[in-house]
Design a protein around this motif. Structure first.
Motif, PDB file in Angstrom:
ATOM      1  N   VAL A  22      -5.137   3.909  -2.279  1.00 11.45           N
ATOM      2  CA  VAL A  22      -6.573   3.615  -2.289  1.00 11.45           C
ATOM      3  C   VAL A  22      -6.918   2.563  -1.236  1.00 11.45           C
ATOM      4  N   ILE A  23      -6.043   1.588  -1.068  1.00  9.67           N
ATOM      5  CA  ILE A  23      -6.259   0.589  -0.021  1.00  9.67           C
ATOM      6  C   ILE A  23      -6.331   1.292   1.338  1.00  9.67           C
ATOM      7  N   GLY A  24      -5.486   2.303   1.507  1.00  5.89           N
ATOM      8  CA  GLY A  24      -5.520   3.082   2.745  1.00  5.89           C
ATOM      9  C   GLY A  24      -6.857   3.778   2.944  1.00  5.89           C
ATOM     10  N   VAL A  25      -7.370   4.365   1.865  1.00  7.21           N
ATOM     11  CA  VAL A  25      -8.660   5.051   1.973  1.00  7.21           C
ATOM     12  C   VAL A  25      -9.766   4.040   2.320  1.00  7.21           C
ATOM     13  N   ILE A  26      -9.708   2.859   1.692  1.00  2.67           N
ATOM     14  CA  ILE A  26     -10.705   1.820   2.012  1.00  2.67           C
ATOM     15  C   ILE A  26     -10.562   1.390   3.482  1.00  2.67           C
ATOM     16  N   SER A  27      -9.329   1.221   3.939  1.00  3.11           N
ATOM     17  CA  SER A  27      -9.129   0.881   5.354  1.00  3.11           C
ATOM     18  C   SER A  27      -9.750   1.940   6.258  1.00  3.11           C
ATOM     19  N   GLY A  28      -9.523   3.200   5.888  1.00  2.68           N
ATOM     20  CA  GLY A  28     -10.071   4.294   6.683  1.00  2.68           C
ATOM     21  C   GLY A  28     -11.583   4.193   6.776  1.00  2.68           C
ATOM     22  N   TYR A  73      -8.255  12.742   0.605  1.00  3.27           N
ATOM     23  CA  TYR A  73      -8.282  12.088  -0.719  1.00  3.27           C
ATOM     24  C   TYR A  73      -9.308  12.775  -1.610  1.00  3.27           C
ATOM     25  N   LEU A  74     -10.498  12.979  -1.060  1.00  2.87           N
ATOM     26  CA  LEU A  74     -11.556  13.597  -1.861  1.00  2.87           C
ATOM     27  C   LEU A  74     -11.210  15.041  -2.232  1.00  2.87           C
ATOM     28  N   ILE A  75     -10.550  15.743  -1.309  1.00  5.97           N
ATOM     29  CA  ILE A  75     -10.174  17.135  -1.604  1.00  5.97           C
ATOM     30  C   ILE A  75      -9.055  17.168  -2.644  1.00  5.97           C
ATOM     31  N   ALA A  89      -6.387  -7.394  -3.914  1.00  8.30           N
ATOM     32  CA  ALA A  89      -5.954  -7.754  -5.271  1.00  8.30           C
ATOM     33  C   ALA A  89      -6.818  -7.048  -6.310  1.00  8.30           C
ATOM     34  N   VAL A  90      -8.137  -7.029  -6.066  1.00  5.48           N
ATOM     35  CA  VAL A  90      -9.033  -6.367  -7.024  1.00  5.48           C
ATOM     36  C   VAL A  90      -8.716  -4.881  -7.116  1.00  5.48           C
ATOM     37  N   THR A  91      -8.492  -4.252  -5.960  1.00 10.06           N
ATOM     38  CA  THR A  91      -8.139  -2.832  -5.957  1.00 10.06           C
ATOM     39  C   THR A  91      -6.874  -2.608  -6.785  1.00 10.06           C
ATOM     40  N   ALA A  92      -5.904  -3.490  -6.621  1.00 11.26           N
ATOM     41  CA  ALA A  92      -4.642  -3.338  -7.354  1.00 11.26           C
ATOM     42  C   ALA A  92      -4.886  -3.454  -8.858  1.00 11.26           C
ATOM     43  N   LEU A  93      -5.744  -4.405  -9.232  1.00  7.12           N
ATOM     44  CA  LEU A  93      -6.008  -4.617 -10.653  1.00  7.12           C
ATOM     45  C   LEU A  93      -6.649  -3.419 -11.321  1.00  7.12           C
ATOM     46  N   PHE A  94      -7.534  -2.759 -10.552  1.00  9.54           N
ATOM     47  CA  PHE A  94      -8.260  -1.646 -11.152  1.00  9.54           C
ATOM     48  C   PHE A  94      -7.625  -0.293 -10.858  1.00  9.54           C
ATOM     49  N   SER A  95      -6.403  -0.326 -10.368  1.00  6.81           N
ATOM     50  CA  SER A  95      -5.823   0.923  -9.876  1.00  6.81           C
ATOM     51  C   SER A  95      -5.668   1.973 -10.972  1.00  6.81           C
ATOM     52  N   LYS A  96      -5.555   1.559 -12.215  1.00  4.42           N
ATOM     53  CA  LYS A  96      -5.348   2.562 -13.274  1.00  4.42           C
ATOM     54  C   LYS A  96      -6.560   3.459 -13.433  1.00  4.42           C
ATOM     55  N   LYS A  97      -7.718   2.924 -13.050  1.00  8.43           N
ATOM     56  CA  LYS A  97      -8.936   3.720 -13.201  1.00  8.43           C
ATOM     57  C   LYS A  97      -9.144   4.667 -12.032  1.00  8.43           C
TER      58      LYS A  97
END
Ligand code: PHE
Length: 477
Positions: free
Chosen positions: A95-101, A334-336, A468-476
């Motif tokens: 997800v961090i990768g997608v945000i970077s993109g 990712y979306l596909i 850090a926030v992305t990591a915390l919410f990664s389960k969702k």
């Protein structure tokens, strides 16, 4: 398998081996090499920056690229799915990768648009008045409307290519136009080296003065290595997922790394000798290539100068395109794969978000729009990705491969079950497992500390908080 698509349809693969290398190199070679590398080297003191950058490319960049290809091909999934299918707790790295993109696509198309605009400017007479070249760049990028139109055109080109799918659009564009760009850069270099006084430029670029090095320069070199090689954000994972099982990953990595690095160095050789000959400042910043290259061709004069200048910006635009389509592809796949969207819908949705970010970024260069800690949107997106997201992303990919994946599985993947010999496997493995994560952590921490002196530390800390926030919410996710 975690994807909906992969179950129903065999994954599209690259048409040919050369096609893959060219497409991966197409992703790597872009504005990062020709626009960003020269001006970052110029602002970071030249030779020492270049030397550190090269060391990072060889020891960190190569290893991380090989890791990303291996993870991508092993899982057959794009950035997020590759992590998620192995261990849901690692989903956040994808997800961090997608945000970077998304963030990189928040400014990359702005610069891509400049490049397109310069094709038109040169065709309509910019070179006729060499005195006006320097000033015209500043006036152009701070104009509220013009750059936006070019950025929109650039984004539309991306949309068309990515909607056509992987082996259709991207591969063809890369195969034809990359060699052309290389040749043009060689011509520009020779031309620059023929000018009196140009030798000083070479000295600036290759004579390292390590007294100029501080933690910010080192982080800049690391960020440049990741940005230029398209690493740390799942791009090469996504590309690797389309790679056939029989391809040689080590050789592919070596070829892509070598091509990318030679284009960056060549761009430096094309830029600095001419700059010194013209008496321009190496710290000219993001306008460097847009000032030096037209100037060089204007001095040449005549039809040849005009034609070469046109070809240069056509080549630059295409190099930018083959990179940005790979950025867009990370978000789209990712979306596909994860959200079950149709390709067209995924492309259009991503493009709308990117367009909005780009509008804010472009306007910020004219001093319009919001700032954060006195930094404008364009610089924020650049800082967040180049200095924080990519390096941390690369670090996490290494930790994932070294500590979460199985050593023997990795060996099998990289050697194609023993068919390919890779005598440096142990060295690579230890670098990925121990050295690189540690090295990146130190460079990033020192760099963020140093960033406070330049008024950029807050933004970098913000990047770390976002991760850090992305990591915390990664389960969702
Ligand atoms: N490597 C590309 C360039 O040099 C930019 C890029 C970064 C592309 C990250 C994909 C992923 O321009």
């Amino acid at each position: 398998m975690a994807t909906s698509n992969a179950n129903t349809k065999p994954r599209d693969t690259w048409g040919s081996k050369l096609g893959f290398v060219m497409a991966a190199a197409g992703s790597a070679v872009g504005l990062g090499n020709i626009w960003k590398f020269p001006y970052t080297a110029g602002e970071s003191g030249g030779g020492a920056f270049v030397a550190i950058y090269l060391i990072f490319v060889i020891f960190i960049g190569f290893s991380v690229m090989l890791t990303e290809f291996a993870v991508g091909r092993k899982t057959g999934l794009s950035a997020v799915g590759a992590f998620k299918s192995t261990d849901r707790r690692w989903t956040f790295v994808g997800v961090i990768g997608v945000i970077s993109g998304l963030l990189i696509m928040g400014f990359y198309p702005v610069v891509g648009g400049w490049s397109l605009a310069y094709i038109q400017k040169i065709a309509t007479g910019l070179l006729d008045t060499p005195e006006a070249i320097g000033g015209s760049f500043g006036a152009f990028i701070s104009d509220p409307v013009q750059p936006l139109l070019w950025m929109a055109l650039y984004l539309v080109l991306n949309i068309v290519i990515v909607i056509k799918g992987i082996s259709g659009g991207i591969e063809k564009a890369g195969k034809i136009l990359m060699p052309l760009l290389f040749i043009i850069l060689i011509i520009v270099s020779i031309r620059g080296l023929m000018l009196p006084g140009s030798i000083e430029g070479l000295k600036f670029l290759f004579n390292p003065d390590f007294s100029k090095v501080d933690s910010s320069v080192i982080l800049a070199a690391l960020g440049q290595a990741f940005f230029s090689l398209s690493l740390g954000m799942g791009c090469m994972i996504t590309y690797g997922s389309y790679l056939k099982k029989k391809e040689n990953l080590v050789q592919t990595t070596a070829m892509v790394t070598a091509m990318d690095t030679s284009v960056a160095i060549l761009a430096g050789v094309a830029m600095f000798p001419a700059m010194f000959a013209f008496g321009m400042e190496p710290t000219a910043g993001p306008g460097l290539v847009f000032g030096v290259v037209p100037q060089l061709f204007a001095e040449m004069g005549g039809m040849v100068g005009l034609l070469l200048a046109l070809l240069f910006f056509v080549g630059l635009s295409v190099a930018a395109l083959t990179s940005s389509v790979s950025l867009l592809e990370v978000v789209v796949s990712y979306l596909i794969d994860e959200k079950g969207m149709k390709r067209t819908t995924a492309v259009l949705l991503s493009a709308v978000v990117m367009a909005l970010l780009c509008i804010i970024a472009s306007l910020s260069l004219g001093g319009v729009g919001p700032t954060l800690f006195d930094v404008g949107a364009f610089d924020i997106f650049d800082l967040l990705t180049d200095k924080i997201f990519l390096a941390v992303g690369g670090m996490l990919v290494c930790i994932f491969a070294g500590w979460r994946l199985n050593r023997e599985d990795l060996k099998k993947e990289i050697t194609n079950d023993g068919d390919v010999s890779f005598p440096l496997f142990n060295l690579w493995y230890n670098l990925v497992k121990y050295v690189i994560p540690f090295a990146i952590a130190i460079v990033a921490i020192a760099g963020v500390k140093g960033g406070f002196d330049a008024g950029k530390g807050e933004i970098m800390v913000l990047g770390l908080v976002m991760i850090a926030v992305t990591a915390l919410f990664s389960k969702k996710l």
